[in-house]
Write an enzyme that holds these catalytic residues in place. Structure first.
Site, PDB file in Angstrom:
ATOM      1  CD  GLN A   1      -3.034   0.189   2.325  1.00 52.04           C
ATOM      2  OE1 GLN A   1      -2.518  -0.321   3.327  1.00 52.04           O
ATOM      3  NE2 GLN A   1      -4.253   0.640   2.312  1.00 52.04           N
TER       4      GLN A   1
ATOM      5  CG  PHE B   1       5.877   0.065  -3.891  1.00 55.52           C
ATOM      6  CD1 PHE B   1       7.268   0.047  -3.848  1.00 55.52           C
ATOM      7  CD2 PHE B   1       5.261   0.055  -5.143  1.00 55.52           C
ATOM      8  CE1 PHE B   1       8.019   0.017  -5.019  1.00 55.52           C
ATOM      9  CE2 PHE B   1       6.008   0.036  -6.311  1.00 55.52           C
ATOM     10  CZ  PHE B   1       7.393   0.004  -6.241  1.00 55.52           C
TER      11      PHE B   1
ATOM     12  CB  SER C   1      13.880 -24.450 -31.696  1.00 55.91           C
ATOM     13  OG  SER C   1      13.837 -25.320 -32.781  1.00 55.91           O
ATOM     14  CG  LEU C   2      19.403 -23.924 -29.646  1.00 55.01           C
ATOM     15  CD1 LEU C   2      20.025 -23.856 -28.268  1.00 55.01           C
ATOM     16  CD2 LEU C   2      20.470 -23.671 -30.693  1.00 55.01           C
TER      17      LEU C   2
ATOM     18  CD  GLU D   1      25.570 -18.363 -23.877  1.00 55.54           C
ATOM     19  OE1 GLU D   1      24.354 -18.533 -24.092  1.00 55.54           O
ATOM     20  OE2 GLU D   1      26.277 -17.595 -24.529  1.00 55.54           O
TER      21      GLU D   1
ATOM     22  CE  LYS E   1      17.496 -25.755 -24.453  1.00 58.28           C
ATOM     23  NZ  LYS E   1      16.251 -25.197 -24.009  1.00 58.28           N
TER      24      LYS E   1
ATOM     25  CG  ASP F   1      13.043 -25.315 -18.167  1.00 57.27           C
ATOM     26  OD1 ASP F   1      12.608 -25.092 -19.312  1.00 57.27           O
ATOM     27  OD2 ASP F   1      12.637 -26.236 -17.449  1.00 57.27           O
TER      28      ASP F   1
ATOM     29  NE  ARG G   1      11.115 -20.607 -30.953  1.00 57.13           N
ATOM     30  CZ  ARG G   1      10.422 -21.540 -31.589  1.00 57.13           C
ATOM     31  NH1 ARG G   1       9.197 -21.796 -31.215  1.00 57.13           N
ATOM     32  NH2 ARG G   1      10.942 -22.207 -32.594  1.00 57.13           N
TER      33      ARG G   1
ATOM     34  CE1 TYR H   1      18.837 -16.821 -26.565  1.00 54.98           C
ATOM     35  CE2 TYR H   1      18.164 -17.097 -24.293  1.00 54.98           C
ATOM     36  CZ  TYR H   1      17.865 -17.127 -25.636  1.00 54.98           C
ATOM     37  OH  TYR H   1      16.603 -17.460 -26.057  1.00 54.98           O
TER      38      TYR H   1
ATOM     39  CE  LYS I   1      16.204 -29.692 -24.283  1.00 54.45           C
ATOM     40  NZ  LYS I   1      14.784 -29.826 -24.211  1.00 54.45           N
TER      41      LYS I   1
ATOM     42  CB  CYS J   1      -6.199 -54.178 -39.269  1.00 53.63           C
ATOM     43  SG  CYS J   1      -6.874 -52.573 -38.837  1.00 53.63           S
TER      44      CYS J   1
ATOM     45  CB  CYS K   1     -10.623 -53.311 -41.133  1.00 49.20           C
ATOM     46  SG  CYS K   1      -8.958 -53.420 -41.786  1.00 49.20           S
TER      47      CYS K   1
ATOM     48  CB  CYS L   1      -4.141 -51.832 -41.608  1.00 49.07           C
ATOM     49  SG  CYS L   1      -5.692 -52.162 -42.459  1.00 49.07           S
TER      50      CYS L   1
ATOM     51  CB  CYS M   1      -8.939 -49.728 -42.643  1.00 45.49           C
ATOM     52  SG  CYS M   1      -8.531 -49.822 -40.899  1.00 45.49           S
TER      53      CYS M   1
HETATM   54  S1  IVH Z   1      20.694 -19.665 -27.922  1.00 49.13           S
HETATM   55  C1  IVH Z   1      19.092 -20.279 -32.510  1.00 49.13           C
HETATM   56  N1  IVH Z   1      21.249 -19.673 -25.402  1.00 49.13           N
HETATM   57  O1  IVH Z   1      16.516 -22.528 -25.501  1.00 49.13           O
HETATM   58  C2  IVH Z   1      18.663 -20.396 -31.099  1.00 49.13           C
HETATM   59  N2  IVH Z   1      19.076 -20.337 -26.031  1.00 49.13           N
HETATM   60  O2  IVH Z   1      15.969 -24.715 -27.559  1.00 49.13           O
HETATM   61  C3  IVH Z   1      19.593 -19.636 -30.227  1.00 49.13           C
HETATM   62  N3  IVH Z   1      17.608 -20.914 -24.172  1.00 49.13           N
HETATM   63  O3  IVH Z   1      14.608 -20.787 -27.857  1.00 49.13           O
HETATM   64  C4  IVH Z   1      19.241 -19.819 -28.811  1.00 49.13           C
HETATM   65  N4  IVH Z   1      19.051 -20.526 -22.571  1.00 49.13           N
HETATM   66  O4  IVH Z   1      14.585 -19.953 -25.463  1.00 49.13           O
HETATM   67  C5  IVH Z   1      20.312 -19.917 -26.314  1.00 49.13           C
HETATM   68  N5  IVH Z   1      21.917 -19.603 -23.194  1.00 49.13           N
HETATM   69  C6  IVH Z   1      20.980 -19.830 -24.093  1.00 49.13           C
HETATM   70  C7  IVH Z   1      19.675 -20.275 -23.749  1.00 49.13           C
HETATM   71  C8  IVH Z   1      18.753 -20.524 -24.760  1.00 49.13           C
HETATM   72  C9  IVH Z   1      17.815 -20.901 -22.847  1.00 49.13           C
HETATM   73  C10 IVH Z   1      16.349 -21.327 -24.811  1.00 49.13           C
HETATM   74  C11 IVH Z   1      15.863 -20.339 -25.846  1.00 49.13           C
HETATM   75  C12 IVH Z   1      15.760 -21.095 -27.128  1.00 49.13           C
HETATM   76  C13 IVH Z   1      15.721 -22.520 -26.655  1.00 49.13           C
HETATM   77  C14 IVH Z   1      16.326 -23.396 -27.722  1.00 49.13           C
END
Ligand code: IVH
Length: 690
Positions: free
Chosen positions: A37, A39, A85-86, A115, A117, A119, A138, A227, A317, A411, A414, A427, A433
């Site tokens: 409040q 704040f 994506s990766l 680096e 990753k 989540d 994204r 990143y 992973k 199957c 069928c 099948c 079918c």
């Molecule tokens: S590099 C071309 N660096 O992982 C893609 N991604 O599976 C370059 N993520 O969509 C992404 N930490 O949301 C990158 N240090 C990191 C990351 C990272 C998390 C996520 C990101 C991306 C997904 C890829």
């Protein structure tokens, strides 16, 4: 008068300093130095002064983090470059192959950056004149939601960059996430109130980002780490290496993880991965692995991209969570191409935040590998993706006299004798079918194919059962009279359906080709085939060699195309569709996405985690409205049903879902999905990025 001498100016600076201090303590040190409040009172005072003296508003004033009012929804924006994506792996062997491929393509050992990753949820941040202009999720990789108002409330994202940063338009990508401790506190509160808890920090962060009330977002303590800084601006001359750009980002005021290495050798990368395997438990946030990236941008160019992801990076992973459960029985499902997929029905079990009661067993070889018996205790794993997998059987716990699971010879739908190709059983009674006929029609009318609306699986199934239609071409001869006996279909719905069928005649050839559902020919291959052969007649007479000259078409796909055209059933189908006015000739278009494709920027194919799944959405949802949720389910390959039947795979139950629906679903053994669970599935690994 000098502003410095004006008491209001002084008060404004004082208020800003105080509020910054409270924010910092609250978000970064977990300390509440002042009540909500009080704040808000200080913030209001600052807002009033800022309204009076707009010339004295600081770009990074605490009022800018408060967020606007409640929004009606999100605008979408096209990404300047697709958000890819990766490729990912759980094995060090694959990682070694990635390294070997890089070395082979480049002719030497590259240096890498590694680096954590994180989540969370990917975000693209756009700055101009050092100010945060907008922020986009994204989305499908090409377009995302404009969530600027919410992102502005995230303390660690700079609204204004340091004066050393360039004023040019820049895009920075990163991940928004929530610390485990903040998340656990929220769940503790929920538990105390007797409310349902949230599944995991990532879902929660993603749901939070999509809230329409940004004030609520501010309270939820999201964080961010950046990143990626792409582009070849003048100010980046001599900075064509990832590690240098990460240093720049940190210097300009972006949050960048300290837990990174590079430029490093592959061996150093492996050490980094090993080190964080156990170390990750100590981190304040969840990670699901390590991202390994080639450091040098020139080398990245040389390595290039696949359709979905760069060849210069990979995500390693960490192993998935594993749980034990019991196998109740195995169902053999028949797909639209006739392929038989064994599906394990399991004692429901919680794994990595969701309840699992079914798992694909893929094929006969997998059943034999597991030496599966009914009643077996099995280990179930669920990785970063949503697909649960049975990894092995605990043989010691097998009940006496348990029956071995065997693949049927005929199957289950069928009775036709099954035929084996490439480890799969089919099948081949494509003509008669029932699930194949229905599956083909469902695919034909689906959004990514002919996009015929108002024609769900139930209507299709009823039309088939009543012998009103037999195949896709019959749809184009449907009349009001034929539809009138259909249940739950009044005149308005009939007219809309017929109009939608009529409209679908304008569908471009590549989609018509995709709609025909040739085995192994997806959206991208359909487009390539349409471009290459220009029309159906040319494609129908293409030789195996001509087909295999196409990049995406391997030996198997070529044979499948030849087999499809050799079947008289298919020949008559496409001839009839053509005579009904469907396009059988390719016309090139210059829409933004197709021109991007033309230029060789690869199309981003979303994973379709709900492919062939039937869902029913019911109740009220906190983070999405029902129609959007249904649309997203369809985008992910799922089909929305309108009532509960045994055909249903999932009942998506929001708040206040009807008790009778829930009871019926339970009786039929249909799996329930909560809002969090469905959003997690839809987010895929995008987030897959969904
Ligand atoms: S590099 C071309 N660096 O992982 C893609 N991604 O599976 C370059 N993520 O969509 C992404 N930490 O949301 C990158 N240090 C990191 C990351 C990272 C998390 C996520 C990101 C991306 C997904 C890829």
């Amino acid at each position: 008068m000098d502003p410095e001498k004006n008491p209001d100016w002084l008060r404004m600076r004082e208020l800003a300093a105080l509020l910054r201090q409270y924010n910092h303590a609250y978000y970064l040190q977990d300390l509440s130095l002042i009540s909500d409040q009080d704040f808000d009172r200080l913030l209001q005072e600052l807002e009033q002064l800022e309204n009076k003296y707009p010339q004295w508003v600081e770009d990074d004033s605490p009022t800018q983090r408060v967020g606007g009012g409640v929004m009606a929804g999100f605008e979408t924006r096209e990404h300047l470059r697709p958000m890819l994506s990766l490729g990912n792996t759980y094995s060090e062997e694959d990682l070694q192959s990635f390294h070997d491929r890089c070395c082979k393509s480049l002719g030497f050992n590259p240096q890498y950056c590694a680096e954590l990753k994180i989540d969370g949820v990917a975000i693209s941040l756009h700055y101009l004149n050092r100010k945060l202009e907008y922020a986009v999720t994204r989305g499908d990789g090409l377009r995302g939601d404009d969530v600027t108002t919410n992102v502005r409330t995230i303390e660690s994202i700079p609204l204004l960059l340091s004066p050393t940063a360039p004023a040019e338009a820049m895009e920075i990508r990163g991940e928004i996430y929530m610390d485990r401790s903040a998340f656990e506190q929220i769940n503790r509160n929920k538990r105390e109130l007797g409310e349902e808890t949230y599944a995991n920090p990532r879902n929660f962060a993603s749901g939070t980002l999509k809230l329409l009330d940004s004030k609520q977002v501010r309270r939820r303590k999201l964080s961010a780490l950046c990143y990626q800084l792409d582009g070849d601006f003048e100010f980046l001359q001599g900075k064509a290496r990832h590690h240098l750009r990460m240093d720049l980002l940190a210097a300009w005021g972006f949050p960048v993880s300290d837990h990174r290495i590079g430029p490093s050798s592959f061996e150093e990368v492996l050490d980094f991965i090993h080190c964080w395997h156990n170390g990750r438990a100590e981190l304040p946030f969840d990670i699901d692995g390590v991202v390994v990236k080639v450091d040098d941008f020139g080398q990245r160019e040389e390595l290039g991209y696949t359709a979905k992801s760069p060849r210069w990076a990979i995500a390693y992973k960490y192993p998935a969570q594993s749980v034990q459960t019991i196998l109740h029985h195995v169902q053999f499902q028949v797909g639209r191409t006739g392929v038989i997929t064994p599906v394990a029905h399991l004692q429901p079990v919680e794994v990595a935040g969701t309840t699992v009661q079914r798992a694909s067993l893929y094929n006969d070889a997998e059943i034999r590998r597991l030496d599966l018996h009914i009643g077996d205790t099995v280990h179930l794993e669920k990785g970063g993706d949503i697909i649960p997998k049975i990894t092995d059987v605990v043989k010691e716990l097998r009940p006496a006299g348990a029956v071995r699971v065997g693949f049927p010879d005929t199957c289950p739908e069928c009775g036709t004798t099954l035929v084996g190709h490439d480890a799969l059983h089919y099948c081949e009674n494509h003509r008669d079918c029932p699930p194949q006929i229905l599956g083909r029609l469902e695919h034909f009318v689906s959004r990514k194919a002919m996009n015929i609306e108002h024609l769900g699986p139930e209507t299709l199934s009823a039309l088939l059962q009543q012998h009103i239609i037999h195949d896709a071409a019959d749809l184009y001869a449907l009349t009001q009279e034929q539809l009138s006996p259909m249940e739950r279909m009044g005149e308005r719905n009939r007219t809309r359906l017929l109009q939608s069928i009529e409209d679908s005649k304008k569908t471009p050839f590549e989609k018509v080709l995709f709609a025909l559902g040739l085995r192994g020919i997806g959206e991208v291959a359909s487009l390539t085939l349409a471009r290459k052969f220009q029309n159906m007649a040319n494609l129908s007479t293409a030789t195996r060699e001509e087909l295999m000259r196409i990049h995406e078409i391997g030996e198997k796909s070529a044979d499948q195309i030849l087999a499809w055209f050799a079947d008289p059933l298919n020949q008559s189908l496409w001839a009839r569709l053509a005579s009904q006015g469907l396009s059988m000739t390719y016309r090139s278009r210059t829409s933004p996405s197709s021109s991007a494709f033309e230029q060789g920027i690869h199309a981003v194919m979303e994973p379709r985690p709900l492919e062939n799944k039937k869902l029913l959405v019911t109740g009220r949802f906190e983070h999405v409205d029902r129609e959007t949720l249904k649309q997203r389910i369809e985008d992910a390959g799922g089909t929305n049903l309108s009532s509960i039947s045994s055909k249903l795979d999932f009942l998506v139950a929001g708040a206040e879902a009807g008790p009778s629906k829930l009871r019926k679903a339970e009786e039929l053994g249909i799996r329930l999905l909560s809002e969090e669970e469905i959003l997690k599935i839809l987010q895929g690994n995008s987030t897959r990025e969904p």
